[in-house]
Design an enzyme around this catalytic site. Structure first.
Site, PDB file in Angstrom:
ATOM      1  N   SER A 172     -59.409  -2.665  11.402  1.00  0.00           N
ATOM      2  CA  SER A 172     -59.377  -1.702  10.353  1.00  0.00           C
ATOM      3  C   SER A 172     -58.122  -1.397   9.631  1.00  0.00           C
ATOM      4  O   SER A 172     -58.001  -0.760   8.615  1.00  0.00           O
ATOM      5  CB  SER A 172     -59.879  -0.410  10.980  1.00  0.00           C
ATOM      6  OG  SER A 172     -61.068  -0.450  10.778  1.00  0.00           O
TER       7      SER A 172
ATOM      8  N   LYS B 109     -57.845  -2.482   5.907  1.00  0.00           N
ATOM      9  CA  LYS B 109     -58.615  -1.899   5.132  1.00  0.00           C
ATOM     10  C   LYS B 109     -57.719  -1.105   3.856  1.00  0.00           C
ATOM     11  O   LYS B 109     -58.046  -1.543   2.727  1.00  0.00           O
ATOM     12  CB  LYS B 109     -59.540  -0.736   5.574  1.00  0.00           C
ATOM     13  CG  LYS B 109     -60.739  -1.405   6.300  1.00  0.00           C
ATOM     14  CD  LYS B 109     -61.416  -0.526   7.261  1.00  0.00           C
ATOM     15  CE  LYS B 109     -62.611  -1.063   7.857  1.00  0.00           C
ATOM     16  NZ  LYS B 109     -63.048  -0.457   8.852  1.00  0.00           N
TER      17      LYS B 109
ATOM     18  N   VAL C 200     -59.327  -0.901  15.739  1.00  0.00           N
ATOM     19  CA  VAL C 200     -59.707  -1.034  17.227  1.00  0.00           C
ATOM     20  C   VAL C 200     -58.730  -1.971  18.095  1.00  0.00           C
ATOM     21  O   VAL C 200     -59.055  -1.820  19.268  1.00  0.00           O
ATOM     22  CB  VAL C 200     -61.206  -1.245  17.389  1.00  0.00           C
ATOM     23  CG1 VAL C 200     -62.234   0.114  16.909  1.00  0.00           C
ATOM     24  CG2 VAL C 200     -61.562  -2.445  16.424  1.00  0.00           C
TER      25      VAL C 200
HETATM   26  N1  GLN Z   1     -64.242  -5.235  13.155  1.00  0.00           N
HETATM   27  C1  GLN Z   1     -64.426  -3.788  13.490  1.00  0.00           C
HETATM   28  C2  GLN Z   1     -65.810  -3.459  12.669  1.00  0.00           C
HETATM   29  O1  GLN Z   1     -66.038  -3.507  11.645  1.00  0.00           O
HETATM   30  C3  GLN Z   1     -63.425  -3.146  12.684  1.00  0.00           C
HETATM   31  C4  GLN Z   1     -63.612  -1.634  13.189  1.00  0.00           C
HETATM   32  C5  GLN Z   1     -62.223  -0.917  13.399  1.00  0.00           C
HETATM   33  O2  GLN Z   1     -61.039  -1.447  13.570  1.00  0.00           O
HETATM   34  N2  GLN Z   1     -62.577   0.154  13.589  1.00  0.00           N
HETATM   35  O3  GLN Z   1     -66.686  -2.979  13.321  1.00  0.00           O
END
Ligand code: GLN
Length: 578
Positions: A215, A218, A417
């Site tokens: 994430s 983003k 994550v």
């Molecule tokens: N690839 C993960 C997802 O789309 C990324 C989510 C994250 O880092 N929170 O679920």
């Protein structure tokens, strides 16, 4: 035409210099021709700025620096003097803004064939020094004057090291397990890197381990969309409100738009905009390259890779992301003609891009610096896009902890994550933190602790009161106004103590060397009265201060030297009083 011919001539000169025997060392221009094969890219360090780098006596800054650091007997300068100052400042030798200087130096080293000395230990004369440094003078000047955003780098990094070590002991959290590739990470891994807006760097722990951005990508896909399409072009499709829901929640806002670009739905939309709205003629492969190259420029050319097994695994286990994309399609969220599979692929690819905490810190520092990459000077993102990105990182960047994070830490940040957190302190620096164990919300435990400790010690919280009579917190930033007053005081003390290197520093910082105290006593009076020969010489020869100012009792520095029994110093003034 002319410049191309010059470049070609210089190219053939370069070949010549590979064989040192064919070169006369006395030829002043040998160096220039040897290295000047490529057009120079002066970014925010334009030639006009370099032209202005002259002191009041009209001397170029390179000559002045040389004279300050040269050996007064041999009139040669050992390059280690400059490297010591560079290292102390926090700027790395590998900084792209010093590349020409370094490459010229290594050509010189090879050319001289000095077997018993290292590159950083070479002795050079003034002409060579000026030629070595001419393309990187802006940064070198800034370093030598210590005119850098965190001037006392050593104390700052000592504090950071203590915080980092305290967080190491934190054993909370679990490594993400929704895909096997993430679950295999060792929970003890812990890395932290800082990059300031002046390109000062500091890293601790597992800083060269690769991890996927997840994430954390983003804010960057969003910033790219904003930079390319403008605010309206983007917010027609994505909202700006925190959702108060999970990052992968199956919901849209009241206008049927993803709540914000920091959640999965919003980030998928950024990918759709990249595919359909920015150079729509480019194919999928070219679009991936477009994104990758954009990110590499934001990262100043530092490491950005791709983890294919994470990508495949993400795609295989993405039922919820697929559901979200179909839900958005049903609600006609996407730009016309969007293929949701292409869009999801680009989204998974962006999450699977790899960085290290080192490169992530530069990505963040470009945001801290209004879109200009600190280590290359390239203006990659426009300033208003960066401001908008930071606003949404502030309100929505830390999943369902965003509100509490904004309350406690008060800074824009984004987590992923994989255990990474990118913390941005606008106009100062970025901190990239990475440790795989995350809490139930999805934020790295060690990283959270670090952020909270950082604002306990430093006044970085956006709403911290900066009045230092009220705040007990430290501020490592350069404080121009206070510094000026302090400089006057320390200049006079340096003269009393005969501390010539401190006088050097003041001189380079542009401090008025003729300044006096309430009694009209100048640095020259004080140095003379204390018999500080080197300081007196420096003030007269290099700074060219007037030799006979009078204090309130009408005393000149020469009289002071004789009055306190420093006859040699007193006689030295004769050279200046004709
Ligand atoms: N690839 C993960 C997802 O789309 C990324 C989510 C994250 O880092 N929170 O679920």
């Amino acid at each position: 035409m002319k410049s191309r011919r010059r470049a070609q001539e210089a190219g053939s000169m370069l070949l010549k210099y590979i064989q040192p025997s064919s070169v006369s060392r006395n030829n002043k221009n040998w160096f220039h021709s040897a290295v000047n094969t490529e057009p120079k890219v002066e970014l925010h360090t334009g030639a006009a700025v370099v032209d202005n780098l002259r002191n009041s006596d009209g001397k170029g800054i390179a000559e002045t620096v040389f004279n300050l650091y040269k050996n007064q007997e041999t009139h040669m300068m050992n390059m280690s003097e400059i490297f010591t100052v560079i290292e102390k400042s926090g700027i790395r030798r590998s900084d792209p803004r010093l590349a020409t200087f370094l490459s010229k130096l290594s050509i010189l080293h090879e050319h001289l064939g000095e077997k018993n000395t290292t590159l950083s230990n070479l002795h050079v004369d003034e002409t060579t020094f000026c030629q070595l440094t001419e393309d990187n003078l802006v940064l070198l000047n800034q370093i030598v004057r210590n005119d850098i955003i965190i001037p006392d780098w050593k104390s700052f990094t000592n504090q950071i090291t203590e915080m980092f070590n305290r967080c190491k002991d934190n054993q909370e959290g679990e490594v993400a397990s929704y895909i096997p590739q993430l679950s295999r990470y060792n929970p003890d891994l812990w890395g932290m890197s800082i990059c300031t807006i002046d390109g000062q760097r500091f890293s601790l722990g597992d800083v060269n381990e690769k991890f996927t951005l997840q994430s954390c990508v983003k804010p960057f896909t969003y910033a790219i969309c904003l930079s390319e399409l403008g605010n309206e072009g983007v917010h027609k499709y994505i909202g700006q409100e925190p959702s108060g829901r999970n990052f992968n929640d199956l919901s849209l806002d009241t206008s049927n738009k993803p709540h914000n670009p920091m959640l999965n739905a919003g980030a998928m939309m950024s990918c759709a905009l990249i595919l359909k709205k920015i150079f729509p003629c480019l194919g999928l492969a070219e679009k991936y390259d477009f994104l990758l190259n954009y990110l590499k420029r934001i990262a100043g050319g530092e490491f950005i890779g791709f983890n294919n097994s994470v990508f495949l695994s993400e795609r295989e286990n993405a039922y919820r992301n697929f559901a979200m994309a179909y839900y958005m399609q049903e609600n006609k969220c996407f730009p016309e003609g969007t293929d949701i599979h292409d869009c999801l692929d680009l989204y998974f690819q962006s999450c699977s891009l790899e960085v290290t905490s080192e490169s992530l810190s530069v990505l963040g520092a470009t945001l801290a610096n209004g879109g200009i990459c600190p280590i290359t000077g390239e203006n990659v993102l426009n300033a208003s896009s960066v401001r908008d990105t930071l606003s949404l990182m502030y309100s929505c960047g830390m999943y369902n902890y965003s509100g509490q994070f904004a309350f406690k830490v008060g800074l824009p940040a984004k987590s992923g994550v994989s255990g990474c957190v990118l913390l941005v302190i606008p106009n100062l620096m970025a901190v990239a933190l990475w440790s795989p164990p995350i809490d139930s919300i999805g934020n790295s435990e060690r990283a959270l602790q670090f952020c909270e400790e950082l604002v306990e010690v430093y006044s970085f919280h956006r709403f911290e009161n900066l009045n230092n009579l009220v705040s007990q917190k430290m501020d490592p930033r350069r404080q121009t106004h206070e510094l000026k007053t302090l400089n006057t005081l320390t200049l006079l003390f340096s003269a009393v103590a005969g501390d010539v290197s401190s006088l050097h520093r003041h001189y380079l910082q542009g401090v008025d060397m003729t300044i006096c105290d309430y009694d009209g006593r100048t640095a020259l009076h004080l140095a003379a009265a204390e018999g500080r020969m080197h300081a007196v010489k420096f003030l007269l020869e290099t700074c060219r201060v007037p030799p006979s100012p009078q204090d309130r009792w009408g005393h000149t520095p020469q009289e002071e030297a004789f009055r306190f029994g420093h006859d040699e110093v007193g006689r030295f003034f004769d050279n200046y009083l004709i």
